[in-house]
Design an enzyme around this catalytic site. Structure first.
Site, PDB file in Angstrom:
ATOM      1  N   CYS A 433       0.819  -1.217   0.000  1.00  0.00           N
ATOM      2  CA  CYS A 433       0.000   0.000   0.000  1.00  0.00           C
ATOM      3  C   CYS A 433       0.853   1.267   0.000  1.00  0.00           C
ATOM      4  CB  CYS A 433      -0.929  -0.011   1.210  1.00  0.00           C
ATOM      5  SG  CYS A 433      -2.172  -1.310   1.146  1.00  0.00           S
ATOM      6  N   GLU A 435       4.353   1.365   1.701  1.00  0.00           N
ATOM      7  CA  GLU A 435       5.571   1.093   2.437  1.00  0.00           C
ATOM      8  C   GLU A 435       6.805   1.277   1.564  1.00  0.00           C
ATOM      9  OE1 GLU A 435       2.559  -0.824   2.299  1.00  0.00           O
ATOM     10  OE2 GLU A 435       3.169  -2.648   3.371  1.00  0.00           O
TER      11      GLU A 435
END
Length: 786
Positions: A433, A435
């Protein structure tokens, strides 16, 4: 057939097929485990992958130019019994009855799986892991409602990684295999430490052969189909595809089509080896660009043909699905997202801007294809060309929540803060998502657990006397006489549960390395070959563990409410506040005072933003001091995927005025409806959190009214806003551009809005595929006009 028409047919066929559970992988992997039962686990895993790739069903869809699929028929979703068996056995009869995450399961498949699953009893990480926890930590793990939600990383194999696809495309698996053979030959077999390395190299060689075998099978299939094809143009395409599959990924790619196909084979097989989420392509525009540029210069291809190849690839990303556990995993990863993150732009390792023609082409293709996958992101920095900013805004304004924006000014220092070199930090990509990760050389376990900060606050308030919970707590303390005493007790709660979370995650780390090594992934993570160690055992150059703190805005607002309402203004006593929370605000005057009369995070108000800054830093510092079994460190994040909705159900009413079981705030975004001073004030509040400390990722998720970006003046203003976020050292921001009215209409009439793509939290999904709680959560977000 025209290019546009062919792509639309491929896209249409993608969503016209009902997804179904396919037992083929489960059957073949179980056969291999039984046959090679006494082999070392890494070799057994390698032989199981080879058995599957050699015997799985394959097909080539009409009109597609890139080949390779998860299962032998469109819509198939494979089963991974080595990780899923323990929970699948209890859910098998319900998968086809789900309202969301529904998959068709035939009676034949159920019977086949029921004959397979008993073999795996007691052999999965979920079977083995909890029993290894120390007694006190096991009590924390078993808490209901929990503070820690760590099961995402024990119910599946490890994922969340950006493999070194560039190396595969540039060198080919034949050369990679030869390197492994040479390393194995150089081992001194008389040394005891050489035994695991020898086993690793043996597994490494097997999986290199396996992926090349799969490619050759597709080469034969394309050649066969070309002989049967009546359309001479398609017959020629199929014959060309056969020749491509004969060359890659065994050999270095020699043109753009070969490079794309080589990437896809490598990417696909990583996801056939393990069921970990978020295997991400990373900087696809960078490592495909030399082949694109060369082909255009030599007139091997043209822009339209290259566009069609990438559009094929975008559709292939959406063919990959995972069998989700519901609950609880499905609550965090709604609508089958695989979180395959492609990022464009950014910098080269020497600091120069890296934007190229493919960066723009990918953004344009995203506007055309508009599917949940891939998760498209863009890297921005002070030297980003204005054209890339314009293309980014143009894509954002079309809706769908893509691309997400990541800021080098925060990300690069955050990586270096965790020991990454400047050169590697400049080459970062995004996994899953939100990171950040070094590219091709890191195993970051980035979505390791969710840590419910709001639940910690609840425990601090009630000292364990909530009737709906069984609480473990570090100490019993009398009611606080000062706000400072209360704040200190809350911080002790956070530190106590962080310690136990790290014990849990290190236990999961160990059991994953023992039961589910990933030799194929290890071929593409720098460091593994050189040290002869599997990626899940610590072979990567960089190793992290990344748990996320959730509910930071609710905690900040609640602390400000306690300080002001209880201790400063003395509007309500601590006991009366507890009573109001225990009974979910029976007196509306108290709730309205807490909501409307006290400061709220998201409005550039230091009196409350200071608590977001302080608690975020405290959580991050508690995390950062811990080490993992792969000789790496823990790296904290402040994002929630979609977990803020599920985690909210574990928390009673809070002093910020939030009622029992309502969603928590999303990432570092404000609680819904509490940001009242506009999007600039929202960004300034978020910037007071130290994003460099939260290097595993932060999530700022505003929703914009489409009218804001309708005219040129609005778009120019938004371009300026995007650049300003870099100056504020924000790590990441993403934007939904959709009205509340449209979202509510989609809830009422989903058939009319089946193509409505929205940003959930770190990933995009079709709105009508989300459960009602998540839909309501998106509707409740503040709709910013300016």
């Amino acid at each position: 057939m025209g290019i546009a028409n062919r792509i639309e047919k491929l896209k249409s066929s993608l969503f016209s097929v009902e997804p179904f559970v396919c037992a083929e992988r489960a059957s073949l992997v179980t056969e291999a485990y039984q046959k090679y039962e006494h082999e070392p686990v890494c070799v057994k895993r390698a032989k199981a992958l080879n058995h599957y790739l050699t015997n799985m069903g394959i097909y080539v869809a009409p009109g597609e130019l890139i080949v390779g699929n998860q299962t032998g028929a469109p819509g198939g979703v494979p089963v991974f019994p080595e990780t899923q068996a323990s929970w699948l056995s209890t859910q098998l009869d319900h998968i086809s009855e789900r309202k969301f995450h529904r998959l068709d399961v035939s009676d034949a498949v159920k019977a086949q799986l029921r004959s397979i699953l008993p073999f795996w009893k007691g052999k999965t990480p979920l079977d083995r892991g909890p029993g290894l926890l120390p007694e006190e930590t096991r009590a924390v793990y078993d808490m209901n409602p929990p503070v820690i939600s760590p099961n995402l990383t024990i119910k599946n194999s490890a994922g969340h990684v950006v493999p070194n696809y560039e190396m595969v495309i540039r060198r080919g698996f034949k050369h990679i295999l030869e390197d492994a053979k040479n390393r194995a030959a150089e081992l001194d077999r008389t040394l005891p430490e050489s035994l695991p390395a020898a086993q690793f190299y043996r597994a490494f060689i097997i999986v290199c052969d396996a992926v090349m075998t799969l490619a050759q099978r597709y080469a034969k299939e394309c050649h066969k189909l070309s002989k049967m094809e009546n359309d001479p143009t398609r017959a020629s395409e199929l014959e060309s595809m056969a020749q491509i599959c004969e060359r890659v990924p065994a050999h270095p790619a020699s043109n753009f089509h070969e490079a794309v196909q080589s990437f896809w084979f490598a990417h696909l097989v990583v996801m056939l080896e393990g069921d970990g989420l978020a295997v991400s392509p990373g900087r696809l525009d960078q490592y495909l660009y030399p082949y694109y540029k060369s082909d255009l210069s030599n007139e091997v291809t043209n822009t339209d043909d290259a566009r069609e190849l990438i559009e094929n690839l975008w559709i292939k990303f959406n063919q990959v699905r995972q069998l989700p556990d519901v609950p609880p995993v499905g609550q965090y990863t709604a609508a089958f997202t695989m979180a395959q993150n492609v990022i464009v732009g950014g910098q080269q390792s020497n600091g120069k801007d890296a934007t190229n023609e493919l960066s723009y082409l990918f953004l344009q293709i995203e506007r055309h294809i508009r599917c949940p996958q891939p998760a498209l992101s863009v890297r921005l920095h002070s030297r980003t060309p204005e054209k890339l900013i314009r293309e980014t805004v143009e894509t954002i304004r079309r809706g769908g929540g893509k691309p997400a924006a990541f800021y080098d000014d925060a990300v690069i220092p955050s990586l270096m803060n965790n020991g990454v070199t400047l050169e590697d930090a400049r080459d970062y990509a995004i996994v899953g998502c939100v990171e950040p990760t070094p590219n091709g050389n890191c195993f970051g376990w980035t979505n390791a657990a969710m840590f419910n900060l709001a639940r910690c606050l609840e425990l601090s308030i009630f000292r364990g006397d909530q009737t709906h919970s069984e609480n473990i707590e570090p100490e019993k303390v009398e009611l606080p006489g000062t706000f400072a005493e209360f704040l200190d007790s809350f911080k002790k709660q956070v530190a106590f549960y962080v310690e136990h979370m790290c014990v849990i995650l290190n236990t999961w780390d160990r059991i994953q390395s023992e039961l589910v090594p990933l030799p194929f992934l290890s071929t593409m993570v720098d460091g593994c070959l050189a040290c002869g160690t599997d990626v899940v055992k610590g072979g990567a150059k960089y190793n992290f563990t990344g748990p996320q703190g959730a509910g930071i805005a609710n905690v900040a607002d609640s602390l400000a409410a306690i300080k002001t309402g209880v201790f400063d203004e003395q509007f309500i006593s601590f006991e009366a506040l507890k009573d109001a929370l225990r009974h979910d605000f029976p007196d509306q005057r108290i709730q309205q005072y807490l909501i409307n009369k006290l400061p709220k995070y998201g409005n550039d108000d230091d009196s409350v933003d200071c608590f977001a800054e302080e608690i975020a830093a405290h959580y991050c510092n508690c995390i950062r001091k811990n080490k993992n079994p792969r000789n790496g460190c823990f790296r904290p994040g402040l994002y929630t995927v979609a977990a803020h909705v599920a985690l909210g159900k574990a928390v009673g009413a809070l002093p910020d005025g939030r009622k029992k079981s309502e969603p928590l705030a999303d990432g570092v975004s404000p609680a819904h409806g509490r940001d009242r001073n506009g999007i600039t004030a929202l960004a300034k509040s978020a910037s007071k959190i130290d994003h460099v400390l939260a290097g595993n990722g932060t999530n700022l998720n505003p929703r914009l009214h489409p009218q804001l970006l309708e005219d040129r003046e609005g778009r120019l203003a938004f371009q300026t806003f995007l650049r300003a976020l870099a100056e504020l050292k924000i790590l990441h921001a993403q934007f939904n551009v959709v009205t509340s009215k449209e979202l509510k209409e989609a809830q009422y009439d989903p058939e009319r809005y089946k193509d409505l793509l929205v940003r959930v939290s770190g990933y995009s999904a079709f709105f009508v595929d989300l459960n009602t709680d998540l839909q309501d959560d998106i509707i409740a977000r503040t709709e910013h006009m300016v």
